[in-house]
Write a protein that holds these residues in place. Structure first.
Motif, PDB file in Angstrom:
ATOM      1  N   LEU A   1       0.779  -0.989   0.473  1.00 17.75           N
ATOM      2  CA  LEU A   1      -0.067  -0.141  -0.545  1.00 17.75           C
ATOM      3  C   LEU A   1       1.111   0.961   0.332  1.00 17.75           C
ATOM      4  CD1 LEU A   1      -2.687  -1.015   2.428  1.00 17.75           C
ATOM      5  CD2 LEU A   1      -2.768  -0.104   0.469  1.00 17.75           C
ATOM      6  N   PRO A   2       0.565   2.572  -0.793  1.00 16.17           N
ATOM      7  CA  PRO A   2       1.008   3.742  -0.269  1.00 16.17           C
ATOM      8  C   PRO A   2       0.538   4.239   0.877  1.00 16.17           C
ATOM      9  CG  PRO A   2      -0.662   3.525  -2.579  1.00 16.17           C
ATOM     10  CD  PRO A   2      -0.992   2.582  -1.835  1.00 16.17           C
ATOM     11  N   PRO A   3       2.029   4.520   1.011  1.00 14.20           N
ATOM     12  CA  PRO A   3       1.706   5.408   2.645  1.00 14.20           C
ATOM     13  C   PRO A   3       0.872   5.964   2.935  1.00 14.20           C
ATOM     14  CG  PRO A   3       4.482   5.421   1.727  1.00 14.20           C
ATOM     15  CD  PRO A   3       3.260   5.267   0.352  1.00 14.20           C
ATOM     16  N   GLU A   4       0.475   6.881   2.613  1.00 10.66           N
ATOM     17  CA  GLU A   4      -0.917   7.395   3.075  1.00 10.66           C
ATOM     18  C   GLU A   4      -1.917   6.674   3.222  1.00 10.66           C
ATOM     19  OE1 GLU A   4      -0.566   8.095  -1.449  1.00 10.66           O
ATOM     20  OE2 GLU A   4       0.519   7.964  -0.008  1.00 10.66           O
ATOM     21  N   TRP A   5      -1.912   5.194   1.851  1.00  8.65           N
ATOM     22  CA  TRP A   5      -3.342   4.525   2.422  1.00  8.65           C
ATOM     23  C   TRP A   5      -3.063   3.530   3.393  1.00  8.65           C
ATOM     24  CZ3 TRP A   5      -8.116   3.376   0.669  1.00  8.65           C
ATOM     25  CH2 TRP A   5      -8.347   4.284  -0.611  1.00  8.65           C
ATOM     26  N   GLN A   6      -1.444   3.305   4.359  1.00  9.03           N
ATOM     27  CA  GLN A   6      -1.430   2.771   5.624  1.00  9.03           C
ATOM     28  C   GLN A   6      -1.933   3.394   6.386  1.00  9.03           C
ATOM     29  OE1 GLN A   6       3.002   1.379   5.317  1.00  9.03           O
ATOM     30  NE2 GLN A   6       2.666   0.240   3.260  1.00  9.03           N
ATOM     31  N   GLN A   7      -1.867   4.703   6.140  1.00  9.36           N
ATOM     32  CA  GLN A   7      -2.277   5.500   7.784  1.00  9.36           C
ATOM     33  C   GLN A   7      -4.105   5.468   7.839  1.00  9.36           C
ATOM     34  OE1 GLN A   7      -0.407   9.278   7.187  1.00  9.36           O
ATOM     35  NE2 GLN A   7       1.513   8.832   7.610  1.00  9.36           N
ATOM     36  N   VAL A   8      -4.679   5.330   6.522  1.00 12.45           N
ATOM     37  CA  VAL A   8      -5.928   4.741   6.552  1.00 12.45           C
ATOM     38  C   VAL A   8      -6.220   3.919   6.896  1.00 12.45           C
ATOM     39  CG1 VAL A   8      -7.349   5.616   5.082  1.00 12.45           C
ATOM     40  CG2 VAL A   8      -6.070   7.289   4.704  1.00 12.45           C
ATOM     41  N   LEU A   9      -5.874   3.130   6.185  1.00  9.24           N
ATOM     42  CA  LEU A   9      -6.627   1.883   6.421  1.00  9.24           C
ATOM     43  C   LEU A   9      -6.289   0.907   7.593  1.00  9.24           C
ATOM     44  CD1 LEU A   9      -6.610   0.606   2.800  1.00  9.24           C
ATOM     45  CD2 LEU A   9      -8.329   1.185   4.318  1.00  9.24           C
TER      46      LEU A   9
ATOM     47  N   LEU B   1      -7.939  -5.343  -2.269  1.00  8.92           N
ATOM     48  CA  LEU B   1      -8.358  -5.437  -3.932  1.00  8.92           C
ATOM     49  C   LEU B   1      -8.144  -3.628  -4.016  1.00  8.92           C
ATOM     50  CD1 LEU B   1     -11.117  -8.082  -4.220  1.00  8.92           C
ATOM     51  CD2 LEU B   1      -8.777  -8.253  -4.752  1.00  8.92           C
ATOM     52  N   ARG B   2      -7.422  -3.683  -5.316  1.00 10.89           N
ATOM     53  CA  ARG B   2      -7.332  -1.868  -5.979  1.00 10.89           C
ATOM     54  C   ARG B   2      -8.125  -1.921  -6.937  1.00 10.89           C
ATOM     55  NH1 ARG B   2      -2.177  -2.352  -8.441  1.00 10.89           N
ATOM     56  NH2 ARG B   2      -3.945  -2.049 -10.440  1.00 10.89           N
ATOM     57  N   VAL B   3      -8.902  -0.973  -6.743  1.00  8.10           N
ATOM     58  CA  VAL B   3      -9.623  -0.115  -7.624  1.00  8.10           C
ATOM     59  C   VAL B   3      -9.382   1.323  -8.649  1.00  8.10           C
ATOM     60  CG1 VAL B   3     -12.797   0.723  -7.985  1.00  8.10           C
ATOM     61  CG2 VAL B   3     -12.146  -1.234  -5.751  1.00  8.10           C
ATOM     62  N   ASP B   4      -9.137   1.311  -9.900  1.00  2.75           N
ATOM     63  CA  ASP B   4      -8.557   1.827 -10.154  1.00  2.75           C
ATOM     64  C   ASP B   4      -9.275   3.330 -10.332  1.00  2.75           C
ATOM     65  OD1 ASP B   4      -6.173   0.740 -10.078  1.00  2.75           O
ATOM     66  OD2 ASP B   4      -6.830  -0.569 -12.156  1.00  2.75           O
ATOM     67  N   SER B   5     -10.386   2.918 -10.467  1.00  6.43           N
ATOM     68  CA  SER B   5     -11.164   4.048 -11.132  1.00  6.43           C
ATOM     69  C   SER B   5     -12.513   3.896 -10.536  1.00  6.43           C
ATOM     70  CB  SER B   5     -11.300   4.406 -12.765  1.00  6.43           C
ATOM     71  OG  SER B   5     -11.717   3.358 -12.856  1.00  6.43           O
ATOM     72  N   TRP B   6     -13.573   5.027 -11.123  1.00  7.05           N
ATOM     73  CA  TRP B   6     -14.869   4.729 -10.922  1.00  7.05           C
ATOM     74  C   TRP B   6     -15.864   4.002 -11.539  1.00  7.05           C
ATOM     75  CZ3 TRP B   6     -18.142   4.306  -6.535  1.00  7.05           C
ATOM     76  CH2 TRP B   6     -20.128   4.365  -6.597  1.00  7.05           C
TER      77      TRP B   6
ATOM     78  N   PHE C   1      -9.729   7.760  -6.353  1.00  3.13           N
ATOM     79  CA  PHE C   1      -9.152   6.625  -6.911  1.00  3.13           C
ATOM     80  C   PHE C   1      -7.542   7.029  -7.377  1.00  3.13           C
ATOM     81  CE2 PHE C   1     -12.701   6.732  -7.439  1.00  3.13           C
ATOM     82  CZ  PHE C   1     -13.908   5.280  -7.400  1.00  3.13           C
ATOM     83  N   PRO C   2      -6.167   5.350  -7.020  1.00  3.67           N
ATOM     84  CA  PRO C   2      -7.026   4.207  -6.654  1.00  3.67           C
ATOM     85  C   PRO C   2      -7.352   4.447  -5.196  1.00  3.67           C
ATOM     86  CG  PRO C   2      -4.788   4.282  -7.124  1.00  3.67           C
ATOM     87  CD  PRO C   2      -5.027   5.515  -7.586  1.00  3.67           C
ATOM     88  N   ARG C   3      -8.330   3.326  -5.406  1.00  2.00           N
ATOM     89  CA  ARG C   3      -8.862   2.757  -3.839  1.00  2.00           C
ATOM     90  C   ARG C   3      -8.845   1.677  -3.650  1.00  2.00           C
ATOM     91  NH1 ARG C   3     -15.302   4.162  -3.002  1.00  2.00           N
ATOM     92  NH2 ARG C   3     -14.208   6.202  -3.923  1.00  2.00           N
ATOM     93  N   TYR C   4      -8.883   1.605  -2.650  1.00  2.00           N
ATOM     94  CA  TYR C   4      -7.671  -0.021  -1.922  1.00  2.00           C
ATOM     95  C   TYR C   4      -9.472  -0.833  -1.062  1.00  2.00           C
ATOM     96  CZ  TYR C   4      -3.457   1.395  -3.576  1.00  2.00           C
ATOM     97  OH  TYR C   4      -3.306   1.951  -4.386  1.00  2.00           O
ATOM     98  N   VAL C   5      -9.951  -1.863  -1.478  1.00  4.60           N
ATOM     99  CA  VAL C   5     -11.022  -2.471  -0.297  1.00  4.60           C
ATOM    100  C   VAL C   5     -10.722  -3.871   0.072  1.00  4.60           C
ATOM    101  CG1 VAL C   5     -12.718  -0.728  -1.243  1.00  4.60           C
ATOM    102  CG2 VAL C   5     -12.083  -3.212  -1.811  1.00  4.60           C
ATOM    103  N   PRO C   6     -10.909  -4.194   1.392  1.00  5.92           N
ATOM    104  CA  PRO C   6     -10.888  -5.015   2.171  1.00  5.92           C
ATOM    105  C   PRO C   6     -10.855  -6.706   1.161  1.00  5.92           C
ATOM    106  CG  PRO C   6     -11.879  -4.441   3.659  1.00  5.92           C
ATOM    107  CD  PRO C   6     -12.295  -3.287   2.473  1.00  5.92           C
TER     108      PRO C   6
END
Length: 203
Positions: free
Chosen positions: A14-22, A43-48, A79-84
């Motif tokens: 995960l990008p560092p900023e996403w690690q802080q959120v998730l 799972l990575r969601v790249d766009s709407w 996005f990209p967005r990461y979901v469990p």
């Protein structure tokens, strides 16, 4: 090889900023004070458009389970967005429900996955695990009465093994304008690639 509808990303990818959120692998306390470990596989969601086009099951696409509003942190609305990965298991449970009711099942905004940074994530909500859904409408029927919520709760209990239904009511931990169903604090780590474990030696 496991077939996944979206790219698999583990915690260290995960990008560092996403690690802080998730906050993968960290613990949140549930309503009773018990610690619950947050997901570490995503799972990575790249766009709407990607979310609109990607099937999780024959009747559910990604977008239906990741809709949020301004109460979600800004990064988790981008996005990209990461979901469990457990979102796959939730969609399978919802598919069983959808097949039984025989019509569209509508999940509310903020009623599918939401991050630990979401304004509604005051404790270890199963929404942060991607294992809970708030259903506000089935076909043309709005679930805003005890009778309708009870009717569809009975169906969910019958067809979804291990499902938990939030009790009807207006107090904290209850619901009176949707059907909350979830499959618990489930962590799902798919096998991505060949299982390379050595076979046990013959005794």
């Amino acid at each position: 090889m496991t077939t996944l509808p979206l790219p698999l990303v583990l915690a260290d990818g995960l990008p560092p900023e996403w690690q802080q959120v998730l906050r993968p692998g960290e613990k949140l306390q549930d309503r009773s004070g018990a610690p619950r470990v947050l997901p570490s596989s995503f799972l990575r969601v790249d766009s709407w458009n990607h979310a609109l086009a990607t099937d999780l099951t024959p009747h559910f696409k990604v977008w239906e389970l990741i809709g949020v509003d301004v109460r979600e942190t800004l990064l988790a609305r981008s996005f990209p967005r990461y979901v469990p990965c457990a979102l796959l298991l939730l969609s399978a449970a919802l598919e069983l429900f959808r097949l039984e009711v025989g019509t569209y099942v509508h999940v509310a905004a903020n009623g599918g996955y939401r991050s630990p940074a979401h304004a509604l994530s005051r404790h270890a909500s199963r929404h942060c695990w991607g294992t809970a859904a708030n259903i506000y409408r089935v076909g043309d029927t709005y679930l805003d009465s005890r009778e309708e919520i009870g009717k569809y709760a009975d169906i969910a209990r019958r067809v979804v093994p291990g499902v938990w239904i939030r009790p009807y009511g207006q107090e904290d931990g209850q619901a009176d304008d949707h059907l909350h169903i979830d499959i618990g604090y489930t962590l799902f780590e798919p096998v991505d690639g060949q299982d390379r474990a050595e076979p046990p030696e013959a005794g």
